[in-house]
Structures are given as structure tokens and as C-alpha cells.
Design a protein around this motif. Structure first.
Motif, PDB file in Angstrom:
ATOM      1  N   CYS A  10      45.923  30.698  42.967  1.00  0.00           N
ATOM      2  CA  CYS A  10      45.034  31.832  43.236  1.00  0.00           C
ATOM      3  C   CYS A  10      45.797  32.954  43.936  1.00  0.00           C
ATOM      4  N   ARG A  11      46.603  32.602  44.904  1.00  0.00           N
ATOM      5  CA  ARG A  11      47.372  33.631  45.609  1.00  0.00           C
ATOM      6  C   ARG A  11      48.329  34.335  44.649  1.00  0.00           C
ATOM      7  N   GLY A  12      48.916  33.597  43.720  1.00  0.00           N
ATOM      8  CA  GLY A  12      49.792  34.207  42.718  1.00  0.00           C
ATOM      9  C   GLY A  12      49.033  35.156  41.812  1.00  0.00           C
ATOM     10  N   LEU A  13      47.830  34.765  41.419  1.00  0.00           N
ATOM     11  CA  LEU A  13      47.010  35.638  40.576  1.00  0.00           C
ATOM     12  C   LEU A  13      46.609  36.900  41.324  1.00  0.00           C
ATOM     13  N   ILE A  14      46.252  36.763  42.585  1.00  0.00           N
ATOM     14  CA  ILE A  14      45.888  37.924  43.397  1.00  0.00           C
ATOM     15  C   ILE A  14      47.079  38.870  43.504  1.00  0.00           C
ATOM     16  N   GLU A  15      48.243  38.327  43.760  1.00  0.00           N
ATOM     17  CA  GLU A  15      49.442  39.145  43.890  1.00  0.00           C
ATOM     18  C   GLU A  15      49.756  39.874  42.582  1.00  0.00           C
ATOM     19  N   ALA A  16      49.621  39.177  41.458  1.00  0.00           N
ATOM     20  CA  ALA A  16      49.877  39.795  40.155  1.00  0.00           C
ATOM     21  C   ALA A  16      48.880  40.924  39.890  1.00  0.00           C
ATOM     22  N   LYS A  17      47.604  40.691  40.214  1.00  0.00           N
ATOM     23  CA  LYS A  17      46.590  41.732  39.999  1.00  0.00           C
ATOM     24  C   LYS A  17      46.873  42.955  40.872  1.00  0.00           C
ATOM     25  N   GLU A  18      47.266  42.723  42.106  1.00  0.00           N
ATOM     26  CA  GLU A  18      47.575  43.839  42.995  1.00  0.00           C
ATOM     27  C   GLU A  18      48.787  44.622  42.500  1.00  0.00           C
ATOM     28  N   SER A  19      49.765  43.935  41.936  1.00  0.00           N
ATOM     29  CA  SER A  19      50.935  44.618  41.372  1.00  0.00           C
ATOM     30  C   SER A  19      50.533  45.494  40.193  1.00  0.00           C
ATOM     31  N   LEU A  20      49.619  44.991  39.372  1.00  0.00           N
ATOM     32  CA  LEU A  20      49.147  45.794  38.240  1.00  0.00           C
ATOM     33  C   LEU A  20      48.384  47.022  38.721  1.00  0.00           C
ATOM     34  N   ILE A  21      47.589  46.867  39.767  1.00  0.00           N
ATOM     35  CA  ILE A  21      46.870  48.018  40.324  1.00  0.00           C
ATOM     36  C   ILE A  21      47.861  49.071  40.799  1.00  0.00           C
ATOM     37  N   LYS A  22      48.912  48.649  41.475  1.00  0.00           N
ATOM     38  CA  LYS A  22      49.935  49.595  41.942  1.00  0.00           C
ATOM     39  C   LYS A  22      50.591  50.300  40.760  1.00  0.00           C
ATOM     40  N   ALA A  23      50.895  49.546  39.700  1.00  0.00           N
ATOM     41  CA  ALA A  23      51.514  50.142  38.511  1.00  0.00           C
ATOM     42  C   ALA A  23      50.568  51.153  37.872  1.00  0.00           C
ATOM     43  N   LEU A  50      41.306  34.382  34.553  1.00  0.00           N
ATOM     44  CA  LEU A  50      42.018  33.183  35.020  1.00  0.00           C
ATOM     45  C   LEU A  50      41.683  32.885  36.477  1.00  0.00           C
ATOM     46  N   HIS A  51      41.656  33.936  37.287  1.00  0.00           N
ATOM     47  CA  HIS A  51      41.379  33.770  38.713  1.00  0.00           C
ATOM     48  C   HIS A  51      39.964  33.231  38.916  1.00  0.00           C
ATOM     49  N   GLU A  52      39.008  33.777  38.174  1.00  0.00           N
ATOM     50  CA  GLU A  52      37.626  33.293  38.288  1.00  0.00           C
ATOM     51  C   GLU A  52      37.540  31.822  37.889  1.00  0.00           C
ATOM     52  N   SER A  53      38.249  31.440  36.842  1.00  0.00           N
ATOM     53  CA  SER A  53      38.275  30.030  36.416  1.00  0.00           C
ATOM     54  C   SER A  53      38.842  29.139  37.516  1.00  0.00           C
ATOM     55  N   SER A  59      36.195  25.369  43.630  1.00  0.00           N
ATOM     56  CA  SER A  59      34.894  25.192  44.264  1.00  0.00           C
ATOM     57  C   SER A  59      34.277  23.867  43.857  1.00  0.00           C
ATOM     58  N   ASN A  60      34.397  23.510  42.584  1.00  0.00           N
ATOM     59  CA  ASN A  60      33.872  22.230  42.109  1.00  0.00           C
ATOM     60  C   ASN A  60      34.618  21.050  42.730  1.00  0.00           C
ATOM     61  N   ASN A  61      35.900  21.236  43.003  1.00  0.00           N
ATOM     62  CA  ASN A  61      36.689  20.159  43.617  1.00  0.00           C
ATOM     63  C   ASN A  61      36.281  19.916  45.069  1.00  0.00           C
ATOM     64  N   LEU A  62      35.699  20.950  45.699  1.00  0.00           N
ATOM     65  CA  LEU A  62      35.263  20.805  47.086  1.00  0.00           C
ATOM     66  C   LEU A  62      33.943  20.052  47.189  1.00  0.00           C
TER      67      LEU A  62
END
Length: 63
Positions: A10-23, A50-53, A59-62
Motif C-alpha cells: 500500500c505504501r508503494g502504491l501511495i508513493e507511485a500515485k503521488e509521483s504521478l501527481i507530481k509529474a 490496485l490500492h483499493e483492492s 481489511s478482510n484479513n483484520l
């Protein structure tokens, strides 16, 4: 990076999305970048799905 609890994935997906926003912000003032902006938005939306999945799976694992 946004503060959100979650897995390394999840942290990797967040970082990738933020990089795309910057681009996209960088390209916003550049002429003739419409096609590139659309491609970046499409990639962002795929990462968001992907992040939502991942969020649902974790959440289901919790429970």
C-alpha cells in the motif's frame, strides 16, 4: 508521502500515485502534453484500483 497505515505494498502504491501527481502537475503548463496527461491519469486510476483492492484485502484479513 501521505500518512496512511498499511502494508509495504500500500505504501508503494501511495508513493507511485503521488509521483504521478507530481509529474502531471509539472506537465500541466507544457503545451501539447494532453496525450501524456491522459496516459498518466489512466495509470493513476489503475494504481488507485490496485490500492483499493489491497485496502479491501487487508481489511478482510483484520476481521
Amino acid at each position: 508521502m501521505s500518512s496512511e497505515a498499511g502494508s509495504t505494498q500500500c505504501r508503494g502504491l501511495i508513493e507511485a500515485k503521488e509521483s504521478l501527481i507530481k509529474a502531471m502537475n509539472s506537465l500541466g503548463a507544457i503545451e501539447n502534453s494532453d496525450h501524456i496527461m491522459k496516459v498518466l491519469r489512466d495509470v493513476y486510476n489503475e494504481l488507485e484500483q490496485l490500492h483499493e483492492s489491497r485496502r479491501i484485502k487487508e481489511s478482510n484479513n483484520l476481521n
